[in-house]
Design a protein around this motif. Sequence first.
Motif, PDB file in Angstrom:
ATOM      1  N   LEU A   1       0.888  -1.157   0.036  1.00 50.92           N
ATOM      2  CA  LEU A   1       0.014   0.096   0.148  1.00 50.92           C
ATOM      3  C   LEU A   1       0.797   1.283   0.106  1.00 50.92           C
ATOM      4  O   LEU A   1       1.841   1.479   0.902  1.00 50.92           O
TER       5      LEU A   1
ATOM      6  N   THR B   1       1.238   5.440  -0.044  1.00 50.71           N
ATOM      7  CA  THR B   1       0.650   6.580   0.041  1.00 50.71           C
ATOM      8  C   THR B   1       1.731   7.792   0.192  1.00 50.71           C
ATOM      9  O   THR B   1       2.735   7.540   0.007  1.00 50.71           O
TER      10      THR B   1
ATOM     11  N   THR C   1      -0.590  -0.787  -4.743  1.00 50.85           N
ATOM     12  CA  THR C   1      -2.061  -0.047  -4.663  1.00 50.85           C
ATOM     13  C   THR C   1      -1.627   1.392  -3.901  1.00 50.85           C
ATOM     14  O   THR C   1      -1.224   1.154  -2.857  1.00 50.85           O
TER      15      THR C   1
ATOM     16  N   VAL D   1      -3.225   4.628  -2.457  1.00 50.47           N
ATOM     17  CA  VAL D   1      -3.990   5.383  -1.827  1.00 50.47           C
ATOM     18  C   VAL D   1      -3.874   6.391  -1.150  1.00 50.47           C
ATOM     19  O   VAL D   1      -3.073   6.451  -0.107  1.00 50.47           O
TER      20      VAL D   1
ATOM     21  N   ARG E   1     -14.037   9.270  -1.851  1.00 43.81           N
ATOM     22  CA  ARG E   1     -13.111   8.432  -2.560  1.00 43.81           C
ATOM     23  C   ARG E   1     -13.092   8.579  -4.066  1.00 43.81           C
ATOM     24  O   ARG E   1     -14.396   8.686  -4.629  1.00 43.81           O
TER      25      ARG E   1
ATOM     26  N   GLY F   1      -5.017   3.554  -8.245  1.00 46.18           N
ATOM     27  CA  GLY F   1      -5.653   3.022  -7.110  1.00 46.18           C
ATOM     28  C   GLY F   1      -6.970   3.748  -6.759  1.00 46.18           C
ATOM     29  O   GLY F   1      -7.858   4.172  -7.457  1.00 46.18           O
ATOM     30  N   TYR F   2      -6.660   4.773  -5.417  1.00 44.27           N
ATOM     31  CA  TYR F   2      -7.806   5.743  -4.997  1.00 44.27           C
ATOM     32  C   TYR F   2      -7.167   6.672  -4.500  1.00 44.27           C
ATOM     33  O   TYR F   2      -6.079   7.095  -3.843  1.00 44.27           O
TER      34      TYR F   2
ATOM     35  N   ILE G   1      -8.042   9.809  -1.969  1.00 41.98           N
ATOM     36  CA  ILE G   1      -9.013  10.119  -0.825  1.00 41.98           C
ATOM     37  C   ILE G   1      -8.961  11.556  -0.384  1.00 41.98           C
ATOM     38  O   ILE G   1      -7.968  12.424  -0.321  1.00 41.98           O
TER      39      ILE G   1
ATOM     40  N   CYS H   1      -5.842   7.693   4.551  1.00 41.70           N
ATOM     41  CA  CYS H   1      -5.540   6.977   3.575  1.00 41.70           C
ATOM     42  C   CYS H   1      -5.074   5.595   3.939  1.00 41.70           C
ATOM     43  O   CYS H   1      -5.709   4.588   3.347  1.00 41.70           O
TER      44      CYS H   1
ATOM     45  N   TYR I   1      -7.952   3.768   5.613  1.00 42.68           N
ATOM     46  CA  TYR I   1      -8.884   3.190   4.356  1.00 42.68           C
ATOM     47  C   TYR I   1      -8.319   2.033   3.792  1.00 42.68           C
ATOM     48  O   TYR I   1      -9.133   1.337   3.410  1.00 42.68           O
ATOM     49  N   GLY I   2      -7.077   2.052   3.363  1.00 36.35           N
ATOM     50  CA  GLY I   2      -6.150   1.157   2.399  1.00 36.35           C
ATOM     51  C   GLY I   2      -6.221  -0.333   3.361  1.00 36.35           C
ATOM     52  O   GLY I   2      -6.523  -1.251   2.620  1.00 36.35           O
TER      53      GLY I   2
ATOM     54  N   LEU J   1     -10.343  -1.971   2.015  1.00 38.51           N
ATOM     55  CA  LEU J   1     -10.260  -2.518   0.818  1.00 38.51           C
ATOM     56  C   LEU J   1     -10.181  -4.009   1.095  1.00 38.51           C
ATOM     57  O   LEU J   1      -9.598  -4.685   2.026  1.00 38.51           O
TER      58      LEU J   1
END
Length: 284
Positions: free
Chosen positions: A8, A10, A34, A36, A55, A61-62, A64, A71, A74-75, A79
Amino acid sequence: MVRDLDILLTNDDGIDGDGLAALRRELTELGDVTVVAPADNQSGVGRKRTTYNTRTVHDWGYAIAGTPADCVAYGLRGLDREFDLVVSGCNHGPNMGAYVLGRSGTVGAAMEAAFLGTPAVAVSAYHNVEFFLRPPEEFDFSAPARIARELTEDCLDADVFDSVDIVNVNAPVDATDPRLRVTHPHDDFDVRVEHTQVDPDDEDLPVPVGDDGELIALRDKFWPHVEGYENPMVDIDDVRDRYPVGSDRRAVVDGEVSVSPLSAPREAAHHEKLDAIVDQRNMT
């Protein structure tokens, strides 16, 4: 060699940050990445969390509409997948010193991951002359990203995260093969308070001022010879010896890669005199 990781990624400079793009390119060599990340710049928010945000789907990915800690939260919990590692960065400037680590959104994201039970690496980049990377598009983040990827791989292979929650890395963008040094966060910090009498009707004031017309400014001193976010490298030799070898600040001053192993829980310090006070109070 570590491969096939679920990572993940960020940052706190925003999902379109140059440092994040460079780090993503490197981390794809270790597995699936991924992203986020915040929809916009969230520098300096520490581990601040918000209850509601939105989102947006991104190619990586995403995005936020929240903080770096949002982030990560949430990640890791929003997910439908498990992550082996959280990586935060590359930040567009260094993050070292005990005080700065508490304010940093980059490190705050890593700290959020650690509290949620996932090891993390926080990566920040600096320049040996300019210090801060402004504007970021004029700098090449490939060296810090590569160093972070190699160091992450080595740490995972050596089971470093069995006893360390976070590895905080500060790496130069303008060095081909810099020396790495294990460091500890230095605690140098101060604040200068400035009182200014102003006209409360002045429309150019940074904040509204009451009828007494007094404006108060808090000037952070991260370095003894500059204030705020000024470049300290101009006269850095004047304060070099203030920072011992082995501190994160000294490593950055010397153009090295600072590698600080950190723990997430706030560990209590044992003090016999405090024990005696509590025991005495319990007897009365």
